[in-house]
Design a protein around this motif. Sequence first.
Motif, PDB file in Angstrom:
ATOM      1  N   GLY A 100       8.402  51.016 -76.570  1.00 23.55           N
ATOM      2  CA  GLY A 100       8.812  51.534 -75.267  1.00 23.55           C
ATOM      3  C   GLY A 100       7.931  51.241 -74.086  1.00 23.55           C
ATOM      4  O   GLY A 100       8.200  51.721 -72.973  1.00 23.55           O
ATOM      5  N   ALA A 101       6.851  50.464 -74.269  1.00 18.55           N
ATOM      6  CA  ALA A 101       5.995  50.130 -73.131  1.00 18.55           C
ATOM      7  C   ALA A 101       6.786  49.368 -72.072  1.00 18.55           C
ATOM      8  O   ALA A 101       7.628  48.527 -72.395  1.00 18.55           O
ATOM      9  N   GLY A 102       6.492  49.655 -70.806  1.00 14.36           N
ATOM     10  CA  GLY A 102       7.222  49.025 -69.718  1.00 14.36           C
ATOM     11  C   GLY A 102       6.573  47.769 -69.185  1.00 14.36           C
ATOM     12  O   GLY A 102       6.980  47.231 -68.154  1.00 14.36           O
ATOM     13  N   GLY A 103       5.548  47.281 -69.884  1.00 18.95           N
ATOM     14  CA  GLY A 103       4.852  46.065 -69.467  1.00 18.95           C
ATOM     15  C   GLY A 103       3.551  45.947 -70.220  1.00 18.95           C
ATOM     16  O   GLY A 103       3.123  46.875 -70.925  1.00 18.95           O
ATOM     17  N   TYR A 104       2.896  44.803 -70.070  1.00 22.17           N
ATOM     18  CA  TYR A 104       1.671  44.554 -70.834  1.00 22.17           C
ATOM     19  C   TYR A 104       0.743  43.693 -69.990  1.00 22.17           C
ATOM     20  O   TYR A 104       1.036  42.531 -69.703  1.00 22.17           O
ATOM     21  N   LEU A 105      -0.395  44.276 -69.589  1.00 21.28           N
ATOM     22  CA  LEU A 105      -1.387  43.565 -68.789  1.00 21.28           C
ATOM     23  C   LEU A 105      -2.657  43.378 -69.610  1.00 21.28           C
ATOM     24  O   LEU A 105      -3.109  44.302 -70.285  1.00 21.28           O
ATOM     25  N   ILE A 106      -3.232  42.178 -69.540  1.00 21.65           N
ATOM     26  CA  ILE A 106      -4.461  41.877 -70.268  1.00 21.65           C
ATOM     27  C   ILE A 106      -5.592  41.720 -69.262  1.00 21.65           C
ATOM     28  O   ILE A 106      -5.460  40.993 -68.265  1.00 21.65           O
ATOM     29  N   HIS A 107      -6.692  42.426 -69.511  1.00 18.95           N
ATOM     30  CA  HIS A 107      -7.837  42.374 -68.609  1.00 18.95           C
ATOM     31  C   HIS A 107      -8.288  40.934 -68.374  1.00 18.95           C
ATOM     32  O   HIS A 107      -8.308  40.114 -69.288  1.00 18.95           O
ATOM     33  N   GLY A 108      -8.627  40.635 -67.124  1.00 20.50           N
ATOM     34  CA  GLY A 108      -9.077  39.302 -66.768  1.00 20.50           C
ATOM     35  C   GLY A 108      -7.959  38.396 -66.297  1.00 20.50           C
ATOM     36  O   GLY A 108      -8.209  37.271 -65.862  1.00 20.50           O
ATOM     37  N   GLY A 125      10.658  51.138 -63.030  1.00 16.74           N
ATOM     38  CA  GLY A 125      11.406  50.660 -64.187  1.00 16.74           C
ATOM     39  C   GLY A 125      11.503  49.160 -64.312  1.00 16.74           C
ATOM     40  O   GLY A 125      12.371  48.650 -65.020  1.00 16.74           O
ATOM     41  N   ARG A 126      10.595  48.431 -63.649  1.00 17.21           N
ATOM     42  CA  ARG A 126      10.588  46.973 -63.741  1.00 17.21           C
ATOM     43  C   ARG A 126       9.436  46.519 -64.633  1.00 17.21           C
ATOM     44  O   ARG A 126       8.310  46.986 -64.480  1.00 17.21           O
ATOM     45  N   ALA A 127       9.726  45.615 -65.559  1.00 19.23           N
ATOM     46  CA  ALA A 127       8.698  45.136 -66.482  1.00 19.23           C
ATOM     47  C   ALA A 127       7.712  44.214 -65.764  1.00 19.23           C
ATOM     48  O   ALA A 127       8.071  43.520 -64.812  1.00 19.23           O
ATOM     49  N   HIS A 128       6.470  44.229 -66.244  1.00 20.88           N
ATOM     50  CA  HIS A 128       5.440  43.379 -65.653  1.00 20.88           C
ATOM     51  C   HIS A 128       4.511  42.893 -66.758  1.00 20.88           C
ATOM     52  O   HIS A 128       4.052  43.677 -67.583  1.00 20.88           O
ATOM     53  N   PHE A 129       4.251  41.570 -66.791  1.00 22.74           N
ATOM     54  CA  PHE A 129       3.412  40.980 -67.826  1.00 22.74           C
ATOM     55  C   PHE A 129       2.407  40.016 -67.203  1.00 22.74           C
ATOM     56  O   PHE A 129       2.741  39.302 -66.265  1.00 22.74           O
TER      57      PHE A 129
END
Length: 232
Positions: A100-108, A125-129
Amino acid sequence: MTLTPTRTDVLIADDNPVVRAGLSALLATAGDLRVVAQARDGREALHLTRVHAPDVILLDVRMPGVDGISALPHLVCLAPVLMLTYSQEADQIREALLLGAGGYLIHGEFTADELVRAVRDARDGRAHFTPTAATAVLAELRSSSQTQPSVAQSTERVHNSVVFGLSSREVEIMDLIASGMNNQQIAGACFISEKTVKNHINRIFAKLQSTSRSEAIARWLGTARPGVTGRG
């Protein structure tokens, strides 16, 4: 007349106090974002979410005690969750999105402006990667399109998943166990580490109420009834 932007309350869950402080400073650059609480693990994140009712939760994957993946299914029922982590394993990204995560950000891989935009996206409600996460999602979609199971197989997999409460990744690994693969072979087939395979298998055994591979296979293939514990 100038409209004041709606304030967005944010909760940060990360075991590293330096990371929490850095994220708070970045979010402070936007006038409409406010960090209302900081948590050191998933358990504290759940408690503070109930207390502060944030609009968005920034959640790390690896934390001591209750980690982000374990807390995620409970947190998404309360607020949008944006994974914010150093964890780049495709398996972790996939599981977080399935939960159910709405996005996934990786440090850096993001700037302060991109972080602010991602938080607003999660709120709306907009996904962000970030790039690595987006690449993993694309690879997963391509892989899925090339290995579509038959209707009968799909129905059986869905049935098993519901009966035993297995995630789609756990269903995949249980199928590989039933085919006779060992942990090393499963890791290679799924492009994940053996440690991750072992973690999945431990969860699978718990859900199937099994203590051995043979017992788990018996339950999975329907030769043992769920809820009846045997010895293997």
